[in-house]
Design an enzyme around this catalytic site. Structure first.
Site, PDB file in Angstrom:
ATOM      1  N   LYS A  69       0.852  -1.325   0.021  1.00 30.47           N
ATOM      2  CA  LYS A  69      -0.020  -0.056   0.240  1.00 30.47           C
ATOM      3  C   LYS A  69       0.807   1.229  -0.009  1.00 30.47           C
ATOM      4  O   LYS A  69       1.937   1.319   0.836  1.00 30.47           O
ATOM      5  CB  LYS A  69      -0.886  -0.003   1.330  1.00 30.47           C
ATOM      6  CG  LYS A  69      -2.081  -1.044   1.110  1.00 30.47           C
ATOM      7  CD  LYS A  69      -2.956  -0.707   2.253  1.00 30.47           C
ATOM      8  CE  LYS A  69      -4.086  -1.732   2.368  1.00 30.47           C
ATOM      9  NZ  LYS A  69      -5.085  -1.691   3.448  1.00 30.47           N
ATOM     10  N   GLU A  70       0.439   2.150  -0.997  1.00 31.93           N
ATOM     11  CA  GLU A  70       1.353   3.205  -0.998  1.00 31.93           C
ATOM     12  C   GLU A  70       0.290   4.538  -0.818  1.00 31.93           C
ATOM     13  O   GLU A  70      -0.865   4.475  -1.291  1.00 31.93           O
ATOM     14  CB  GLU A  70       2.171   3.509  -2.280  1.00 31.93           C
ATOM     15  CG  GLU A  70       1.250   3.851  -3.392  1.00 31.93           C
ATOM     16  CD  GLU A  70       2.360   4.384  -4.769  1.00 31.93           C
ATOM     17  OE1 GLU A  70       3.362   4.068  -4.736  1.00 31.93           O
ATOM     18  OE2 GLU A  70       1.705   4.726  -5.878  1.00 31.93           O
ATOM     19  N   LYS A  82       5.423  14.902  -6.877  1.00 26.78           N
ATOM     20  CA  LYS A  82       4.710  13.890  -6.462  1.00 26.78           C
ATOM     21  C   LYS A  82       5.742  12.812  -5.370  1.00 26.78           C
ATOM     22  O   LYS A  82       6.606  12.433  -5.977  1.00 26.78           O
ATOM     23  CB  LYS A  82       3.753  12.933  -7.075  1.00 26.78           C
ATOM     24  CG  LYS A  82       2.910  12.171  -6.397  1.00 26.78           C
ATOM     25  CD  LYS A  82       1.877  11.580  -7.282  1.00 26.78           C
ATOM     26  CE  LYS A  82       2.170  10.432  -8.181  1.00 26.78           C
ATOM     27  NZ  LYS A  82       1.021   9.974  -9.001  1.00 26.78           N
TER      28      LYS A  82
END
Length: 156
Positions: A69-70, A82
């Protein structure tokens, strides 16, 4: 133990066009569609592509991990930067305490820019050997895929 690796690719496309892909969720879509040797699937767990967005990434078999999960921790549309961090799974399962990716679109001229990808990581001393698993190559491949996708869309 801490480290950092970077890659730069010059693109003969306006920085604003490249940022349209990198700045939100379009990058994950493009990677899943065109780099099937890397990303099997992704799901948006939370968010709309801005800061706080969380993605669940499912990678192809054969990598040292399957799921991560990022979280998007920085999305600066003005500077075209970003940053994402792995918050669960992935490299964190391999003794890393930080795995951050910074993606920058650096304007050179009105019709060219540089895609700069940087991985910054911290790994526990007892897992220091796993630092060798960090590779900028997937991000070099992603940058090249974005470049080719954008260039093929330009009428000749």
């Amino acid at each position: 133990m801490a480290g950092q690796v970077s890659h730069e690719l010059e693109v003969d496309v306006a920085a604003s066009q490249v940022w349209e892909i990198y700045g939100g969720l379009r990058l994950a879509q493009l990677v899943q569609q065109q780099l099937s040797n890397l990303l099997e699937d992704y799901q948006v767990i939370q968010g709309d592509g801005g800061v706080g967005t969380v993605l669940k990434l499912t990678f192809v078999p054969g990598l040292p991990y399957r799921v991560a999960k990022e979280k998007f921790t920085k999305v600066d549309d003005e500077k075209r930067v970003k940053e994402t961090e792995i918050i669960e799974g992935g490299f964190l399962e391999l003794g890393f305490t930080l795995y951050r990716v910074r993606l920058e679109i650096i304007e050179k001229t009105q019709v060219s820019c540089i895609i700069k990808s940087t991985i910054e990581y911290h790994v526990n001393e007892d897992a220091a050997a796993n630092a060798s698993l960090v590779s900028i190559q997937p991000f070099a491949d992603i940058a090249l895929t974005v470049k080719n996708s954008l260039l093929s869309a330009i009428p000749k």
